[in-house]
Design a protein around this motif. Structure first.
Motif, short mmCIF file in Angstrom:
data_model
loop_
_atom_site.label_atom_id
_atom_site.label_comp_id
_atom_site.label_asym_id
_atom_site.label_seq_id
_atom_site.Cartn_x
_atom_site.Cartn_y
_atom_site.Cartn_z
N GLY A 80 2.90 8.76 2.48
CA GLY A 80 1.73 7.51 2.58
C GLY A 80 1.70 6.53 3.75
O GLY A 80 0.86 6.67 4.51
N LEU A 104 -2.10 7.26 5.04
CA LEU A 104 -1.99 5.31 5.62
C LEU A 104 -2.46 5.12 7.16
O LEU A 104 -3.18 4.42 7.49
CB LEU A 104 -1.24 4.05 5.38
N LEU A 116 -3.02 5.50 -3.50
CA LEU A 116 -3.18 4.73 -1.92
C LEU A 116 -4.38 4.75 -2.12
O LEU A 116 -4.85 3.72 -1.55
CB LEU A 116 -2.01 6.01 -0.91
N ALA A 133 -0.19 9.58 -3.15
CA ALA A 133 -0.90 9.14 -1.93
C ALA A 133 -1.75 9.30 -1.54
O ALA A 133 -3.06 9.14 -0.60
CB ALA A 133 0.12 9.83 -0.45
N LEU A 142 0.42 -1.29 0.01
CA LEU A 142 0.19 -0.65 0.49
C LEU A 142 0.64 1.40 -0.21
O LEU A 142 0.53 2.14 -0.88
CB LEU A 142 -1.32 -0.15 1.54
N VAL A 143 2.18 1.10 0.77
CA VAL A 143 2.45 2.34 0.75
C VAL A 143 3.90 1.93 0.00
O VAL A 143 4.10 3.34 -0.83
CB VAL A 143 3.61 2.57 2.29
N THR A 186 3.89 0.80 -3.58
CA THR A 186 3.45 1.22 -4.35
C THR A 186 3.20 2.10 -5.35
O THR A 186 3.66 2.56 -5.92
CB THR A 186 2.54 0.21 -4.67
N PRO A 187 2.82 3.35 -4.60
CA PRO A 187 2.21 4.77 -5.04
C PRO A 187 4.23 5.30 -5.04
O PRO A 187 4.44 5.95 -5.65
CB PRO A 187 1.70 5.35 -4.17
#
Length: 903
Positions: A335, A339, A411, A407, A293-294, A296-297
């Motif tokens: 991110g 998150l 995200l 983000a 989740l963090v 990849t972007p």
């Protein structure tokens, strides 16, 4: 999960809250088409990765200056005129000189067949210089030879005509003593270029080649390095001698090795940083879900920044080479904050849609403030002329903006897509605002103590800032020389064979034609040959460097020709008193033995202080006129006279004289001056430019460390432009960029620092609209920098052109932590400091840690300048974190207390 009610104090929270404005639009856009957003983002990442693969690294210092910088303009002009000026050397070692010559001859022939070689030098036939040896002798020496001939002939004639021959000197004492060996020894006629580049009596030989492209073109240099090694292997050194060892030396080998080492360091450092980031994110969020989740972007934004750099710049300079790892450390902040807040909102019972809205409306705002302030702090680096600032700043600006957008948009979409196949279960948390608020009325003794201690350390650091030095010697910022003694010995042998001075890159002076080259060569050669005390006599200033040896005694006046009583080698003479031509030639010889009048007039154009500097710094001069003798017409007149006198008396010479004269008759046959077109091809090819014209430059080498700013600036100021009768002529050298870089940084630094501080203040004020909280942000960053200054003095560190870039970066990045803490405090209200530090403080700690990890990739490199940048950034960011977690909460707590007292 129960369905909580909306929070009346915080209407953006809770599933029943109405989404309006920008927050509603973004939330609806993300939740309406998350799969499409993820697919498009991944496609962008793949395209960016392909674009980033074209990005190269330029290790030249000139890459840190703009194209219009004077030294860069001159370097480009020199490259256009002369092409590549760096040589590739192949060193051959074996106990047998004959085997070395045989192998070198075959290798040189093989290299000459390559299209990427302009020329190859191995055997330099010296026969041309032997045939014209008398033209290369000094005019005074030729007049001395003529005098010896006259004296010997006169003595023999006197004996023949004397009525009492028994009173004349013995016949043996009137011999000419002009055999070839004696002449070459006595008058230094053996000083023609050696046939080979060799050392240690031929056990070390060097093949010198001039490639068509420079050693800084790393990709092509690597290919050339591999190809030449293949040619060496195909020529089979062992077949020529079992102990033969052949290797490539010089700048091509050095740059190829350094480039490979730097590339390895970048890859290894980035991989280590990436692995640490994975572990850190997984540990903080207590699970592997957060990793994709963090990251990849983050990777999409980092590759996009590199693709932008490849499209705009084509290559990175030495400072921005680690931008990928730094971008990971910077971009992960956004991110992580988003998150973490999204997770917390889910834990309080919000749906994904409402958690996204709340996160964007709250943490998204503070993250936007931090992202924009950091991004524009980087962008302000573009105000600098120094490309180490400019390129780093622009690429980081693009990367940060893309990372923030990723983000905010990518995200949350990725959270929704992943949650559809892997539902996210989080631990429940109490509703927002349910924490126990602290009482602001008691005296904040701890806060006052902490703030006083932080301010005290800041004041102590401020008193030490004047003691911070600047490292001007770039050798200390380069890769340390870890060669063994055996490797150093091999390098000394190689440099001894090709010339210790000439094995380094020269300063080049471009001239308009041969006439200007000759004029410039004369004045520079005169400066080089004159003793320091002679320059002192011309300038009226004491010499900077004393002469190593005392000047030779002035010769006593020479008497009328006669034969000495004891030693015929001590034959003394003077020119015939009845021949005014040779009396004038003797005067000309005396004038040129000191300093030619026209050269003295040319040197008079230089200020005395500058002329003294030039004399102290000049080590060697080389041009086509190094191989063209001076005063050729005068020398030819003397040679013809000697030849005529000997021809007239050949019948009366002794058999021994006749035999000896036969060994050097060929020297007397020279009857025309040497012109540039007469020189051997192996000489002319070294001075042929890209237009095919010969001799339109002069090369200089200097004494002292050219990588040291102070010394390089001395050389630059002394030789920047040289005076000729047709106007000034510019000089250029690779190390001329060093003083220009340092001077550029000195001019850019205050402007950049002031602009970055301005962005910090403006961003904080626009976010909070309060002077006090703006000052808290400013105080946080200033104290961190002052602590860093004190640590520099304590550890004996110096600023340099690499770690200096960390200062504006720390200002831009260091404010993020305090922005997040103050923004969350304003959101939660008074008495919430413990809650804010527990939730937002944890995210701030993580984001600082990830930024430090990004910069820590530089700690694994051998390049000392980049390593110093890594240490400065890592320690500075740590101080920014400490300042944010101590100074900001203390200041907010004291502010609460003062407000309570006023009420």
């Amino acid at each position: 999960m129960p369905d909580p009610q909306p929070d009346p104090q915080h209407p953006h929270r809770g599933p029943g809250a109405r989404l309006t404005g920008f927050t509603g639009f973004i939330t609806g856009f993300i939740t309406g088409r998350p799969a499409l957003i993820v697919v498009l983002a991944l496609l962008l990442g793949v395209l960016a990765f392909q674009g980033a693969r074209r990005l190269g690294i330029n290790q030249e210092l000139r890459a840190m200056l703009p194209d219009h910088a004077p030294s860069v303009v001159r370097l480009d002009a020199a490259a256009a005129r002369l092409g590549n000026q760096s040589d590739l050397y192949v060193t051959i070692r074996s106990p047998s000189r004959a085997a070395n010559i045989a192998f070198g001859t075959k290798l040189a022939a093989a290299l000459e067949q390559r299209d990427d070689m302009r020329y190859v030098l191995f055997h330099r036939d010296p026969s041309f210089f032997k045939q014209n040896a008398l033209l290369y002798a000094k005019l005074g020496d030729l007049l001395e030879i003529r005098g010896r001939v006259i004296a010997a002939i006169q003595a023999r004639v006197r004996r023949e005509l004397s009525a009492f021959p028994e009173d004349e000197p013995p016949l043996a004492d009137t011999e000419l003593h002009l055999d070839e060996t004696e002449l070459r020894r006595r008058y230094h006629l053996e000083d023609e270029p050696p046939a080979y580049f060799e050392a240690d009596e031929g056990r070390v030989l060097v093949v010198r080649a001039r490639p068509t492209y420079p050693n800084t073109d790393i990709s092509r240099a690597r290919g050339l390095f591999a190809d030449v090694n293949a040619v060496i292997a195909a020529t089979d050194p062992a077949a020529h001698h079992p102990a033969m060892d052949v290797q490539i030396d010089g700048s091509y080998a050095l740059h190829t090795r350094l480039a490979s080492d730097l590339q390895r360091d970048i890859i290894n450092g980035s991989l280590v940083a990436f692995a640490l980031l994975l572990l850190t994110v997984a540990a903080y969020f207590r699970g592997l879900r957060a990793v994709p989740l963090v990251l990849t972007p983050l990777l999409i934004s980092a590759f996009t920044a590199l693709a932008f750099a490849a499209a705009v710049y084509g290559e990175l300079n030495l400072v921005s080479a680690f931008i990928f790892a730094v971008q990971l450390g910077l971009g992960i902040d956004f991110g992580t904050h988003m998150l973490a807040r999204h997770r917390d909102e889910l834990a309080r019972g919000s749906s994904h849609r409402q958690a996204i809205a709340t996160t964007i409306a709250t943490t998204g705002v503070s993250t936007a403030g931090g992202a924009l302030s950091t991004a524009f702090s980087f962008l302000l680096l573009a105000l600098a002329e120094f490309r180490g600032f400019t390129q780093f700043g622009v690429v980081a600006f693009v990367g940060i903006l893309v990372a923030y957008l990723a983000a905010i948009v990518v995200l949350p979409a990725l959270v929704l897509v992943l949650d559809a196949v892997w539902p996210w279960k989080v631990r429940s948390k109490p509703p927002a605002g349910s924490f126990k608020r602290s009482d602001p009325r008691p005296v904040p003794a701890l806060a006052l103590t902490v703030l006083a201690a932080c301010l005290g350390l800041g004041v102590l650091g401020a008193t030490q800032t004047a003691k911070i030095g600047f490292e001007y010697d770039l050798n200390k910022l380069d890769v340390p020389d870890d060669r063994t003694e055996a490797e150093l010995a091999r390098t000394r042998e190689f440099r001894g064979a090709v010339g210790k001075v000439q094995s380094t890159d020269p300063t080049v002076v471009l001239t308009e034609d041969l006439a200007q080259t000759r004029e410039l060569h004369r004045q520079l050669q005169a400066i080089h040959e004159l003793r320091h005390d002679e320059i002192a006599a011309i300038t009226g200033l004491p010499p900077l460097t004393p002469d190593a040896e005392p000047p030779p005694p002035k010769p006593a006046p020479r008497p009328t020709p006669h034969v000495a009583d004891d030693d015929p080698d001590d034959l003394e003479f003077e020119v015939e008193p009845d021949d005014p031509r040779f009396i004038e030639l003797a005067r000309v010889a005396d004038d040129h033995a000191k300093l030619a009048p026209e050269t003295r007039a040319a040197l008079a154009h230089y200020a005395p202080e500058r002329l003294r500097e030039m004399d102290d710094l000049l080590a060697s001069v080389l041009s086509i006129y190094t191989f063209i003798p001076e005063l050729q017409a005068e020398k030819l007149a003397v040679i013809r006279d000697i030849r005529s006198r000997i021809d007239k008396k050949r019948g009366s010479l002794s058999d021994d004289d006749t035999r000896k004269l036969a060994t050097w008759d060929r020297y007397l046959e020279v009857d025309r001056p040497v012109e540039v077109a007469d020189l051997p091809a192996w000489v002319r090819v070294q001075f042929t430019d890209m237009d095919g014209q010969v001799g339109r430059f002069v090369a200089l080498w200097h004494v002292g460390p050219t990588a040291d700013y102070v010394h390089a600036k001395r050389i630059h100021e002394a030789f920047d432009t040289l005076d000729t009768s047709r106007g000034p002529v510019p000089a250029v050298a690779n190390y001329y960029v060093i003083p220009e870089i340092v001077d550029t940084i000195a001019g850019d630094g205050p402007l950049v620092i002031s602009a970055v501080f301005g962005v910090l203040i403006l961003t904080a004020f626009l976010m909070f609209r309060r002077v006090g909280q703006t000052l808290f942000v400013l105080l946080t960053v200033v104290l961190a920098l002052l602590w860093l200054a004190g640590l520099f003095v304590l550890l004996g560190w110096k600023l340099n052109l690499f770690n200096l870039i960390a200062l504006p970066l720390l200002i831009g990045m260091g404010q993020d932590d305090s922005l997040h803490i103050i923004h969350r405090y304003r959101e939660e209200g008074p008495g919430s400091l413990r809650f804010v530090l527990r939730e937002t403080g944890g995210a701030v700690f993580l984001t600082t840690l990830t930024t430090v990890i990004g910069f820590s990739s530089m700690l694994f490199v051998q390049h000392q300048g980049l390593r110093s940048l890594g240490w400065t950034a890592c320690i500075g960011m740590t101080f920014c974190l400490i300042s944010s977690l101590l100074v900001v909460p203390s200041a907010l707590r004291i502010s609460e207390w003062l407000t309570a007292r006023r009420r």
